[in-house]
Design an enzyme around this catalytic site. Structure first.
Site, PDB file in Angstrom:
ATOM      1  N   GLU A 291       9.710   8.429 -16.942  1.00  0.00           N
ATOM      2  CA  GLU A 291       8.334   9.149 -17.354  1.00  0.00           C
ATOM      3  C   GLU A 291       8.119   9.058 -18.604  1.00  0.00           C
ATOM      4  OE1 GLU A 291       8.331  12.903 -14.305  1.00  0.00           O
ATOM      5  OE2 GLU A 291       9.827  12.965 -16.170  1.00  0.00           O
TER       6      GLU A 291
ATOM      7  N   LYS B 291      16.701  21.747 -11.220  1.00  0.00           N
ATOM      8  CA  LYS B 291      16.077  20.698 -11.182  1.00  0.00           C
ATOM      9  C   LYS B 291      17.018  19.594 -12.022  1.00  0.00           C
ATOM     10  CE  LYS B 291      12.399  19.662 -10.970  1.00  0.00           C
ATOM     11  NZ  LYS B 291      11.282  20.127 -11.785  1.00  0.00           N
TER      12      LYS B 291
ATOM     13  N   HIS C 257       0.871  -1.314  -0.061  1.00  0.00           N
ATOM     14  CA  HIS C 257      -0.145   0.083  -0.057  1.00  0.00           C
ATOM     15  C   HIS C 257       1.003   1.325  -0.039  1.00  0.00           C
ATOM     16  CE1 HIS C 257      -3.218  -2.697   1.352  1.00  0.00           C
ATOM     17  NE2 HIS C 257      -2.504  -3.341   1.965  1.00  0.00           N
TER      18      HIS C 257
ATOM     19  N   SER D   8      15.576  21.566 -16.367  1.00  0.00           N
ATOM     20  CA  SER D   8      14.440  22.454 -16.486  1.00  0.00           C
ATOM     21  C   SER D   8      14.974  23.395 -17.166  1.00  0.00           C
ATOM     22  CB  SER D   8      13.765  22.687 -15.116  1.00  0.00           C
ATOM     23  OG  SER D   8      13.143  23.898 -15.516  1.00  0.00           O
TER      24      SER D   8
END
Ligand code: ARG
Length: 466
Positions: free
Chosen positions: A295, A288, A161, A282
């Site tokens: 992804e 970043k 979970h 970024s």
């Protein structure tokens, strides 16, 4: 002014050319040129078979083969560039052959139809791609295995979970994905058997009066068998669905791993560091470092699942035998294959050189929670306390610790003994994360020695495959 297409493709029944927009709509040459090599191979086998049964002479067959090989060379040199007027790769090759050889070229299509031809080409192509995916799966597995071996002693929180559950060996976690990849390989191996059946010789749908030898072409092309029923042969696309389903599962596995890498790389988890080889920045925020690779893999699942759905819907209402709807199978399969291969390669590179595990962060994570609570209960069970009773007691203990803001390891021995007289000083050793992991020695469990066994087996399996 719209240019009229020539009507010469079809028999003399036709008087007018196609409407230019319909010519574009109908054509598959823009994508089925991918099947060129397979189309040439299939035609060469067909020509030689026709000679073997005496439909054409051996000399004619060799001239046809030479002509087809010339098309292959022209294509390699960038000099074979069929246009819309050729409709598809099959017509394009036949036309060029006739231009090269003259009237003899017109004999190639004897006893054959584009319907059995396209089915043959597609199966030959997919067979090769399945083999390429197997190689890519092996590379991906080796990348995981190398990381597993390098971190045989490192632990990571195990979750259910997405809540801390019990610590596990990091190698154990990675090896779970190796098992998934092995199932993917087994699935592909199995469905490859059904891809590798030859439809050639079914002709348009009913077979042919021309004396052909289907076993001859099938053997020459490396097929294991021929379709038993000509109607089934030209209208079966089950293999395309099966492949897309197997590819979808490959993507599911890659995507689940991607999801984990994405949160492992976050500030909140901090379990891995992305190297510059696989991370991007970024355009705005200079601090970043983004996990674009996992992804994208996660994001690309949709296309492959979509192709599976598209194929199922395309096929479900089709009467026997060939219908032009089948032309839609190609882009789906081509993209499913290309996407799966690209994602496997990217994920292999990610694990080869795109990320570094952070053992210090992992160590800290497994030592700072209550994921050893089950082991306290198991400790009491070993001293004869019934599990459910032990479970209740430890639940109360965890509650107390949470209120005090301490961990189980911080409890003094008297506290333990107040809870139950069976507790001895060895409780501290029993709840140490390393011991918690080491104790799970059941077959397939996360104990270090069990994981070593898994590792050795996984490597032996791959070495056997190579
Ligand atoms: N381009 C067609 C396809 O991809 C080849 C078969 C055409 N057959 C036909 N009867 N029109 O399916």
């Amino acid at each position: 002014m719209a240019v009229e297409s020539s009507s010469s493709t079809w028999s003399q029944r036709f008087e007018e050319g196609l409407h230019p927009a319909i010519e574009r709509f109908n054509a598959s040459i823009g994508f089925d040129i991918t099947l060129l090599q397979q189309d040439l191979d299939g035609s060469i086998a067909h020509a030689r078979m026709l000679a073997s049964t005496g439909v054409i002479t051996a000399e004619e067959a060799e001239q046809l083969v030479a002509g087809l090989e010339q098309v292959r060379s022209e294509a390699a040199a960038g000099q074979f560039n069929p246009g819309l007027e050729d409709e598809d790769v099959h017509f394009a090759v036949e036309r060029r052959l006739i231009a090269i050889l003259g009237p003899l070229g017109k004999k190639l299509h004897t006893g054959r139809s584009r319907n059995d031809q396209v089915g043959t080409d597609l199966r030959l192509w997919l067979r090769g791609q399945i083999d390429a995916i197997d190689v890519a799966l092996v590379r991906f597995e080796r990348a995981l295995l190398a990381q597993a071996e390098a971190h045989a002693e490192v632990m990571i929180p195990g979750y259910t979970h997405l809540q801390r559950a019990q610590p596990v060996c990091l190698a154990h976690h990675l090896l779970a994905y190796v098992e998934m990849a092995e199932r993917d390989r087994a699935r592909l191996r199995d469905l490859r058997k059904r891809v590798n059946i030859c439809p050639l010789g079914a002709a348009a749908l009913a077979g042919t009066p021309v004396p052909i030898d289907r076993r001859h072409t099938a053997a020459a092309l490396g097929f294991d068998d021929v379709y038993a029923n000509s109607l089934d042969a030209v209208s079966d696309r089950d293999f395309a669905v099966e492949f897309s389903a197997a590819a979808s599962l490959v993507m599911v596995h890659l995507s689940r791993l991607s999801e984990e890498v994405i949160f492992w790389a976050s500030e909140e988890f901090g379990f891995v560091k992305l190297t510059d080889r696989c991370a991007t920045g970024s355009s705005l925020m200079p601090q970043k470092k983004n996990p674009d690779v996992p992804e994208l893999v996660r994001g690309k699942c949709g296309r492959v699942f979509g192709h599976l759905q598209g194929l199922l819907v395309m096929i479900k209402g089709l009467p026997l035998a060939y219908n032009k709807d089948f032309q839609e199978d190609k882009e789906a399969l081509f993209d499913a294959v290309a996407t799966t291969l690209a994602c496997l390669e990217a994920m292999a590179i990610l694990f080869e050189e795109g990320l570094q595990f952070r053992p210090e962060r992992l160590e800290a994570a497994v030592g700072s929670d209550f994921s050893n609570a089950t082991d306290v209960a198991d400790y009491l069970v070993a001293k004869g306390v019934p599990f459910r009773e032990a479970y209740q007691l430890v639940g109360g203990l965890v509650k107390g610790c949470l209120q005090e803001g301490i961990l189980l390891r911080d409890l003094a021995l008297e506290r333990w003994q107040q809870l139950h007289p069976a507790f001895q000083a060895d409780i501290y050793e029993a709840i140490h994360p390393r011991q918690v992991v080491a104790a799970r020695r059941s077959e397939g469990g996360t104990a270090f020695d069990q994981v070593q066994l898994q590792l050795r087996r996984a490597k032996a399996r791959l070495d056997g495959a190579a």
